[in-house]
Design a protein around this motif. Sequence first.
Motif, PDB file in Angstrom:
ATOM      1  N   LEU A  59      31.534  72.528 -36.124  1.00  0.00           N
ATOM      2  CA  LEU A  59      30.183  72.423 -36.664  1.00  0.00           C
ATOM      3  C   LEU A  59      29.274  73.445 -35.996  1.00  0.00           C
ATOM      4  O   LEU A  59      29.476  73.821 -34.843  1.00  0.00           O
ATOM      5  CB  LEU A  59      29.617  71.019 -36.475  1.00  0.00           C
ATOM      6  N   LEU A  60      28.283  73.885 -36.748  1.00  0.00           N
ATOM      7  CA  LEU A  60      27.295  74.822 -36.230  1.00  0.00           C
ATOM      8  C   LEU A  60      26.194  74.071 -35.505  1.00  0.00           C
ATOM      9  O   LEU A  60      25.974  72.874 -35.739  1.00  0.00           O
ATOM     10  CB  LEU A  60      26.697  75.640 -37.375  1.00  0.00           C
ATOM     11  N   ALA A  61      25.468  74.781 -34.651  1.00  0.00           N
ATOM     12  CA  ALA A  61      24.381  74.160 -33.894  1.00  0.00           C
ATOM     13  C   ALA A  61      23.354  73.526 -34.825  1.00  0.00           C
ATOM     14  O   ALA A  61      22.825  72.451 -34.534  1.00  0.00           O
ATOM     15  CB  ALA A  61      23.722  75.198 -32.985  1.00  0.00           C
ATOM     16  N   LYS A  62      23.093  74.161 -35.958  1.00  0.00           N
ATOM     17  CA  LYS A  62      22.098  73.629 -36.890  1.00  0.00           C
ATOM     18  C   LYS A  62      22.579  72.361 -37.601  1.00  0.00           C
ATOM     19  O   LYS A  62      21.787  71.669 -38.246  1.00  0.00           O
ATOM     20  CB  LYS A  62      21.705  74.693 -37.914  1.00  0.00           C
ATOM     21  N   GLN A  63      23.864  72.049 -37.502  1.00  0.00           N
ATOM     22  CA  GLN A  63      24.415  70.854 -38.133  1.00  0.00           C
ATOM     23  C   GLN A  63      24.585  69.700 -37.154  1.00  0.00           C
ATOM     24  O   GLN A  63      25.096  68.648 -37.508  1.00  0.00           O
ATOM     25  CB  GLN A  63      25.777  71.193 -38.761  1.00  0.00           C
ATOM     26  N   ASP A  64      24.123  69.897 -35.934  1.00  0.00           N
ATOM     27  CA  ASP A  64      24.318  68.919 -34.858  1.00  0.00           C
ATOM     28  C   ASP A  64      23.764  67.553 -35.211  1.00  0.00           C
ATOM     29  O   ASP A  64      24.446  66.534 -35.101  1.00  0.00           O
ATOM     30  CB  ASP A  64      23.670  69.459 -33.582  1.00  0.00           C
ATOM     31  N   ALA A  65      22.508  67.507 -35.630  1.00  0.00           N
ATOM     32  CA  ALA A  65      21.815  66.230 -35.811  1.00  0.00           C
ATOM     33  C   ALA A  65      22.513  65.340 -36.835  1.00  0.00           C
ATOM     34  O   ALA A  65      22.731  64.147 -36.585  1.00  0.00           O
ATOM     35  CB  ALA A  65      20.370  66.473 -36.203  1.00  0.00           C
ATOM     36  N   GLN A  66      22.859  65.916 -38.002  1.00  0.00           N
ATOM     37  CA  GLN A  66      23.447  65.065 -39.045  1.00  0.00           C
ATOM     38  C   GLN A  66      24.857  64.613 -38.695  1.00  0.00           C
ATOM     39  O   GLN A  66      25.252  63.482 -39.010  1.00  0.00           O
ATOM     40  CB  GLN A  66      23.428  65.773 -40.408  1.00  0.00           C
ATOM     41  N   VAL A  67      25.643  65.478 -38.033  1.00  0.00           N
ATOM     42  CA  VAL A  67      26.993  65.061 -37.631  1.00  0.00           C
ATOM     43  C   VAL A  67      26.904  63.986 -36.555  1.00  0.00           C
ATOM     44  O   VAL A  67      27.582  62.952 -36.628  1.00  0.00           O
ATOM     45  CB  VAL A  67      27.812  66.271 -37.138  1.00  0.00           C
ATOM     46  N   ARG A  68      26.069  64.219 -35.556  1.00  0.00           N
ATOM     47  CA  ARG A  68      25.951  63.253 -34.463  1.00  0.00           C
ATOM     48  C   ARG A  68      25.453  61.907 -34.994  1.00  0.00           C
ATOM     49  O   ARG A  68      25.930  60.851 -34.560  1.00  0.00           O
ATOM     50  CB  ARG A  68      25.001  63.809 -33.403  1.00  0.00           C
ATOM     51  N   ALA A  69      24.513  61.928 -35.929  1.00  0.00           N
ATOM     52  CA  ALA A  69      23.972  60.685 -36.477  1.00  0.00           C
ATOM     53  C   ALA A  69      25.051  59.854 -37.159  1.00  0.00           C
ATOM     54  O   ALA A  69      25.046  58.616 -37.073  1.00  0.00           O
ATOM     55  CB  ALA A  69      22.850  61.001 -37.467  1.00  0.00           C
ATOM     56  N   ALA A  70      25.996  60.525 -37.832  1.00  0.00           N
ATOM     57  CA  ALA A  70      27.061  59.800 -38.520  1.00  0.00           C
ATOM     58  C   ALA A  70      27.895  58.980 -37.539  1.00  0.00           C
ATOM     59  O   ALA A  70      28.388  57.896 -37.890  1.00  0.00           O
ATOM     60  CB  ALA A  70      27.951  60.784 -39.274  1.00  0.00           C
ATOM     61  N   TYR A  71      28.038  59.456 -36.308  1.00  0.00           N
ATOM     62  CA  TYR A  71      28.844  58.751 -35.304  1.00  0.00           C
ATOM     63  C   TYR A  71      28.008  57.772 -34.487  1.00  0.00           C
ATOM     64  O   TYR A  71      28.506  56.698 -34.118  1.00  0.00           O
ATOM     65  CB  TYR A  71      29.557  59.772 -34.408  1.00  0.00           C
ATOM     66  N   LEU A  72      26.761  58.114 -34.239  1.00  0.00           N
ATOM     67  CA  LEU A  72      25.887  57.164 -33.550  1.00  0.00           C
ATOM     68  C   LEU A  72      25.710  55.906 -34.390  1.00  0.00           C
ATOM     69  O   LEU A  72      25.640  54.789 -33.858  1.00  0.00           O
ATOM     70  CB  LEU A  72      24.529  57.807 -33.265  1.00  0.00           C
ATOM     71  N   ASN A  73      25.667  56.070 -35.714  1.00  0.00           N
ATOM     72  CA  ASN A  73      25.529  54.921 -36.615  1.00  0.00           C
ATOM     73  C   ASN A  73      26.780  54.045 -36.632  1.00  0.00           C
ATOM     74  O   ASN A  73      26.743  52.921 -37.143  1.00  0.00           O
ATOM     75  CB  ASN A  73      25.229  55.403 -38.039  1.00  0.00           C
ATOM     76  N   ARG A  74      27.881  54.553 -36.081  1.00  0.00           N
ATOM     77  CA  ARG A  74      29.134  53.782 -36.010  1.00  0.00           C
ATOM     78  C   ARG A  74      29.396  53.241 -34.606  1.00  0.00           C
ATOM     79  O   ARG A  74      30.513  52.818 -34.304  1.00  0.00           O
ATOM     80  CB  ARG A  74      30.306  54.663 -36.458  1.00  0.00           C
ATOM     81  N   GLY A  75      28.372  53.279 -33.769  1.00  0.00           N
ATOM     82  CA  GLY A  75      28.497  52.667 -32.451  1.00  0.00           C
ATOM     83  C   GLY A  75      28.962  53.582 -31.343  1.00  0.00           C
ATOM     84  O   GLY A  75      29.203  53.114 -30.219  1.00  0.00           O
ATOM     85  N   LEU A  76      29.088  54.885 -31.608  1.00  0.00           N
ATOM     86  CA  LEU A  76      29.489  55.813 -30.572  1.00  0.00           C
ATOM     87  C   LEU A  76      28.246  56.410 -29.908  1.00  0.00           C
ATOM     88  O   LEU A  76      27.160  56.400 -30.483  1.00  0.00           O
ATOM     89  CB  LEU A  76      30.355  56.940 -31.142  1.00  0.00           C
ATOM     90  N   HIS A  77      28.405  56.936 -28.697  1.00  0.00           N
ATOM     91  CA  HIS A  77      27.287  57.594 -28.029  1.00  0.00           C
ATOM     92  C   HIS A  77      27.732  58.943 -27.476  1.00  0.00           C
ATOM     93  O   HIS A  77      28.909  59.150 -27.155  1.00  0.00           O
ATOM     94  CB  HIS A  77      26.713  56.724 -26.901  1.00  0.00           C
ATOM     95  N   LEU A  78      26.787  59.866 -27.391  1.00  0.00           N
ATOM     96  CA  LEU A  78      27.088  61.216 -26.954  1.00  0.00           C
ATOM     97  C   LEU A  78      27.305  61.257 -25.450  1.00  0.00           C
ATOM     98  O   LEU A  78      26.510  60.732 -24.673  1.00  0.00           O
ATOM     99  CB  LEU A  78      25.948  62.159 -27.347  1.00  0.00           C
ATOM    100  N   VAL A  79      28.393  61.922 -25.027  1.00  0.00           N
ATOM    101  CA  VAL A  79      28.701  62.097 -23.610  1.00  0.00           C
ATOM    102  C   VAL A  79      28.418  63.529 -23.166  1.00  0.00           C
ATOM    103  O   VAL A  79      27.833  63.767 -22.114  1.00  0.00           O
ATOM    104  CB  VAL A  79      30.182  61.745 -23.325  1.00  0.00           C
ATOM    105  N   GLN A  80      28.823  64.487 -23.991  1.00  0.00           N
ATOM    106  CA  GLN A  80      28.626  65.883 -23.622  1.00  0.00           C
ATOM    107  C   GLN A  80      28.527  66.747 -24.872  1.00  0.00           C
ATOM    108  O   GLN A  80      29.140  66.450 -25.904  1.00  0.00           O
ATOM    109  CB  GLN A  80      29.759  66.395 -22.723  1.00  0.00           C
ATOM    110  N   ARG A  81      27.752  67.821 -24.770  1.00  0.00           N
ATOM    111  CA  ARG A  81      27.536  68.763 -25.870  1.00  0.00           C
ATOM    112  C   ARG A  81      27.720  70.173 -25.327  1.00  0.00           C
ATOM    113  O   ARG A  81      27.037  70.566 -24.386  1.00  0.00           O
ATOM    114  CB  ARG A  81      26.118  68.577 -26.427  1.00  0.00           C
TER     115      ARG A  81
END
Length: 298
Positions: free
Chosen positions: A263-285
């Motif tokens: 994924l590109l940097a500009k696509q970060d928010a929408q990709v991350r949101a799809a996983y945060l909505n499934r109960g995952l959390h960001l560890v590292q970017r």
Amino acid sequence: MSAIAVADVWQARVVVPALNVPAFEEALCDEPLACSSFEIVDGGAWSVEMLLQGPVVRAELEGRLAQAAADMDLPAPPLSLEPLPDRDWVTQSLRALPPVQAGRFFVHGAHDRDRAQAQARSGAITLEVEAGCAFGNGKHESTYGCLLALDHLAKVRRFSRPLDLGCGAGVLALAMARLWRVKTVASDSDPWAVDVAKANARLNHLHGYVRPVRADGFAHPALSTGAPYDLIVANILARPLQRLAPAIAGHLAPGGRVVLSGLLAKQDAQVRAAYLNRGLHLVQRRRLGEWLTLELAK
């Protein structure tokens, strides 16, 4: 030149924007004799070069390139197409590809075995990969970022049930199998990629650990029976990453990790949101150029 080129081997070359290299590689040919892509302008254009088995039809190649360009709202790149004299061009092309060092990993072709042996004596984890045009030989920022993530994760914990989703040439599955010496499922929807991954597993004496299968998403019994996974790596593209978020989260064990790239940097928010909505959390970017690698936990 006639419409049908009848030499045994032809060299095709296009110059395209860096972000569009994978799409133009796929458009030009899905089963080339050899393929290499490299930067020719710092931060800008890349050269995509392929060796094609003749006969080739120039108009067909130009048509596929034009369609790919139109899909991305780009002008069609000019095609250079030249016959090559009788020689072992595949070997010569592969010799031009430099090795890749990502953390402790040293990814190389057969022509760099001597260097790999020296690196191994210094503690490097060596992987021999002949990718052809199966994506993921370590040279692209997305694969490189995944290798860095795996190197980091191996220093933190041990994983016993990893999955490489969208494996391409299989380098990430090989890396996980080599790190932890565990059974590793590797899947791709492209049968050519699956064949390349199988060959690379044998080449690295990891065929007893890595199982490449052809699957679209999780649509293969090997993927469902192997779940839940404690580590899933998916180096694909932003839209498939979003589409697969429910399935990836559903096949991930509690406390498991996910490494996402492609994924590109500009696509970060929408990709991350799809996983945060499934109960995952960001560890590292991690960001390499315009490309991101995300590490998430359940």
